[in-house]
Design a protein around this motif. Sequence first.
Motif, mmCIF file in Angstrom:
data_model
loop_
_atom_site.group_PDB
_atom_site.id
_atom_site.type_symbol
_atom_site.label_atom_id
_atom_site.label_comp_id
_atom_site.label_asym_id
_atom_site.label_seq_id
_atom_site.Cartn_x
_atom_site.Cartn_y
_atom_site.Cartn_z
ATOM 1 N N LEU A 1 -8.143 -8.728 -14.092
ATOM 2 C CA LEU A 1 -7.353 -9.961 -14.064
ATOM 3 C C LEU A 1 -7.997 -11.000 -13.155
ATOM 4 C CD1 LEU A 1 -3.699 -8.592 -13.928
ATOM 5 C CD2 LEU A 1 -4.676 -10.016 -15.726
ATOM 6 N N LYS A 2 -8.449 -10.575 -11.975
ATOM 7 C CA LYS A 2 -9.081 -11.500 -11.035
ATOM 8 C C LYS A 2 -10.337 -12.108 -11.639
ATOM 9 C CE LYS A 2 -9.701 -9.903 -6.948
ATOM 10 N NZ LYS A 2 -9.945 -8.952 -5.848
ATOM 11 N N SER A 3 -11.108 -11.284 -12.343
ATOM 12 C CA SER A 3 -12.338 -11.757 -12.962
ATOM 13 C C SER A 3 -12.045 -12.809 -14.035
ATOM 14 C CB SER A 3 -13.086 -10.573 -13.578
ATOM 15 O OG SER A 3 -14.185 -11.011 -14.325
ATOM 16 N N LYS A 4 -11.079 -12.514 -14.885
ATOM 17 C CA LYS A 4 -10.718 -13.453 -15.958
ATOM 18 C C LYS A 4 -10.182 -14.763 -15.391
ATOM 19 C CE LYS A 4 -9.746 -9.987 -19.465
ATOM 20 N NZ LYS A 4 -8.704 -9.264 -20.202
ATOM 21 N N LEU A 5 -9.368 -14.643 -14.329
ATOM 22 C CA LEU A 5 -8.812 -15.850 -13.719
ATOM 23 C C LEU A 5 -9.911 -16.684 -13.051
ATOM 24 C CD1 LEU A 5 -5.513 -14.425 -12.196
ATOM 25 C CD2 LEU A 5 -5.734 -15.965 -14.148
ATOM 26 N N ALA A 6 -10.859 -16.017 -12.418
ATOM 27 C CA ALA A 6 -11.969 -16.741 -11.763
ATOM 28 C C ALA A 6 -12.791 -17.485 -12.825
ATOM 29 C CB ALA A 6 -12.845 -15.775 -10.998
ATOM 30 N N LYS A 7 -13.036 -16.835 -13.952
ATOM 31 C CA LYS A 7 -13.783 -17.493 -15.026
ATOM 32 C C LYS A 7 -13.007 -18.700 -15.539
ATOM 33 C CE LYS A 7 -15.857 -15.330 -18.384
ATOM 34 N NZ LYS A 7 -16.175 -14.368 -19.469
ATOM 35 N N ALA B 1 -5.751 -25.328 -9.407
ATOM 36 C CA ALA B 1 -6.097 -23.949 -9.761
ATOM 37 C C ALA B 1 -6.897 -23.282 -8.641
ATOM 38 C CB ALA B 1 -6.888 -23.928 -11.066
ATOM 39 N N LYS B 2 -7.823 -24.033 -8.049
ATOM 40 C CA LYS B 2 -8.629 -23.487 -6.947
ATOM 41 C C LYS B 2 -7.745 -23.149 -5.746
ATOM 42 C CE LYS B 2 -13.419 -24.948 -7.190
ATOM 43 N NZ LYS B 2 -14.457 -25.787 -6.578
ATOM 44 N N ALA B 3 -6.710 -23.936 -5.528
ATOM 45 C CA ALA B 3 -5.811 -23.695 -4.400
ATOM 46 C C ALA B 3 -4.924 -22.472 -4.662
ATOM 47 C CB ALA B 3 -4.943 -24.919 -4.155
ATOM 48 N N LEU B 4 -4.531 -22.264 -5.917
ATOM 49 C CA LEU B 4 -3.615 -21.175 -6.257
ATOM 50 C C LEU B 4 -4.337 -19.840 -6.445
ATOM 51 C CD1 LEU B 4 -0.679 -20.444 -6.879
ATOM 52 C CD2 LEU B 4 -1.106 -21.026 -9.269
ATOM 53 N N TYR B 5 -5.608 -19.880 -6.847
ATOM 54 C CA TYR B 5 -6.338 -18.644 -7.167
ATOM 55 C C TYR B 5 -6.365 -17.634 -6.011
ATOM 56 C CZ TYR B 5 -10.017 -15.382 -8.328
ATOM 57 O OH TYR B 5 -10.715 -14.224 -8.530
ATOM 58 N N PRO B 6 -6.657 -18.029 -4.765
ATOM 59 C CA PRO B 6 -6.681 -17.028 -3.687
ATOM 60 C C PRO B 6 -5.336 -16.334 -3.472
ATOM 61 C CG PRO B 6 -7.719 -19.049 -2.955
ATOM 62 C CD PRO B 6 -7.085 -19.346 -4.281
ATOM 63 N N LYS B 7 -4.246 -17.061 -3.652
ATOM 64 C CA LYS B 7 -2.921 -16.470 -3.481
ATOM 65 C C LYS B 7 -2.655 -15.422 -4.557
ATOM 66 C CE LYS B 7 -1.113 -20.631 -1.361
ATOM 67 N NZ LYS B 7 -0.445 -21.892 -1.595
ATOM 68 N N VAL C 1 -10.740 -20.529 -13.886
ATOM 69 C CA VAL C 1 -10.727 -21.592 -12.875
ATOM 70 C C VAL C 1 -12.062 -22.318 -12.878
ATOM 71 C CG1 VAL C 1 -10.649 -22.047 -10.387
ATOM 72 C CG2 VAL C 1 -8.966 -20.528 -11.412
ATOM 73 N N ASN C 2 -13.161 -21.576 -12.989
ATOM 74 C CA ASN C 2 -14.497 -22.190 -12.994
ATOM 75 C C ASN C 2 -14.774 -22.983 -14.265
ATOM 76 O OD1 ASN C 2 -15.174 -21.258 -10.437
ATOM 77 N ND2 ASN C 2 -15.944 -19.317 -11.236
ATOM 78 N N SER C 3 -14.100 -22.635 -15.349
ATOM 79 C CA SER C 3 -14.343 -23.334 -16.614
ATOM 80 C C SER C 3 -13.614 -24.682 -16.689
ATOM 81 C CB SER C 3 -13.907 -22.470 -17.803
ATOM 82 O OG SER C 3 -12.495 -22.431 -17.879
ATOM 83 N N LEU C 4 -12.614 -24.877 -15.789
ATOM 84 C CA LEU C 4 -11.869 -26.144 -15.804
ATOM 85 C C LEU C 4 -12.796 -27.289 -15.399
ATOM 86 C CD1 LEU C 4 -8.532 -25.024 -14.148
ATOM 87 C CD2 LEU C 4 -8.889 -25.566 -16.549
ATOM 88 N N ARG D 1 2.914 -11.274 -12.363
ATOM 89 C CA ARG D 1 2.696 -11.711 -13.750
ATOM 90 C C ARG D 1 3.045 -13.192 -13.908
ATOM 91 N NH1 ARG D 1 4.969 -6.765 -15.250
ATOM 92 N NH2 ARG D 1 6.908 -7.719 -15.935
ATOM 93 N N ASN D 2 4.128 -13.614 -13.278
ATOM 94 C CA ASN D 2 4.516 -15.023 -13.354
ATOM 95 C C ASN D 2 3.478 -15.909 -12.671
ATOM 96 O OD1 ASN D 2 6.845 -14.512 -14.765
ATOM 97 N ND2 ASN D 2 8.139 -14.425 -12.954
ATOM 98 N N ALA D 3 2.916 -15.448 -11.564
ATOM 99 C CA ALA D 3 1.894 -16.214 -10.849
ATOM 100 C C ALA D 3 0.632 -16.338 -11.698
ATOM 101 C CB ALA D 3 1.571 -15.556 -9.514
ATOM 102 N N VAL D 4 0.246 -15.249 -12.365
ATOM 103 C CA VAL D 4 -0.932 -15.276 -13.249
ATOM 104 C C VAL D 4 -0.691 -16.255 -14.395
ATOM 105 C CG1 VAL D 4 -2.248 -13.901 -14.923
ATOM 106 C CG2 VAL D 4 -1.739 -12.970 -12.669
ATOM 107 N N LYS D 5 0.513 -16.209 -14.954
ATOM 108 C CA LYS D 5 0.865 -17.110 -16.057
ATOM 109 C C LYS D 5 0.822 -18.568 -15.604
ATOM 110 C CE LYS D 5 3.882 -14.916 -18.633
ATOM 111 N NZ LYS D 5 5.177 -14.444 -19.190
ATOM 112 N N ALA D 6 1.320 -18.814 -14.403
ATOM 113 C CA ALA D 6 1.320 -20.173 -13.853
ATOM 114 C C ALA D 6 -0.104 -20.672 -13.656
ATOM 115 C CB ALA D 6 2.079 -20.205 -12.526
ATOM 116 N N LEU D 7 -0.975 -19.800 -13.157
ATOM 117 C CA LEU D 7 -2.377 -20.176 -12.932
ATOM 118 C C LEU D 7 -3.075 -20.466 -14.252
ATOM 119 C CD1 LEU D 7 -4.715 -20.616 -11.004
ATOM 120 C CD2 LEU D 7 -5.157 -18.174 -11.052
ATOM 121 N N ARG D 8 -2.803 -19.651 -15.261
ATOM 122 C CA ARG D 8 -3.416 -19.872 -16.583
ATOM 123 C C ARG D 8 -2.928 -21.161 -17.228
ATOM 124 N NH1 ARG D 8 -2.965 -13.827 -18.454
ATOM 125 N NH2 ARG D 8 -4.998 -13.064 -17.805
#
Length: 84
Positions: free
Chosen positions: A72-78, A44-50, A80-83, A29-36
């Motif tokens: 969660l993976k889908s939302k995070l990918a969207k 973000a691209k570097a952190l997403y695979p982890k 990262v791509n929107s940045l 959860r903390n990793a997801v929060k950090a990525l968001r």
Amino acid sequence: MANHKSALKRIRQTETRRLRNRYYAKTARNAVKALRGLKDKEEAKALYPKVSSMLDKLAKKNVIHKNKAGNLKSKLAKYVNSLA
């Protein structure tokens, strides 16, 4: 209270697993929060695979549901791509 040795052992195992699962779930959860929270696309691209791998492992071990991990993976990918 438990009357059998096996029941006492089961109680110990359950508690150990519960704490371990809580730790891994909270870490994810903390990793997801950090990525968001990231605004830089390269970071973000570097952190997403982890983070994605972490979620897959939790789903594999039934700490979280596989569909939750996928969502969660889908939302995070969207995100990262929107940045820009």
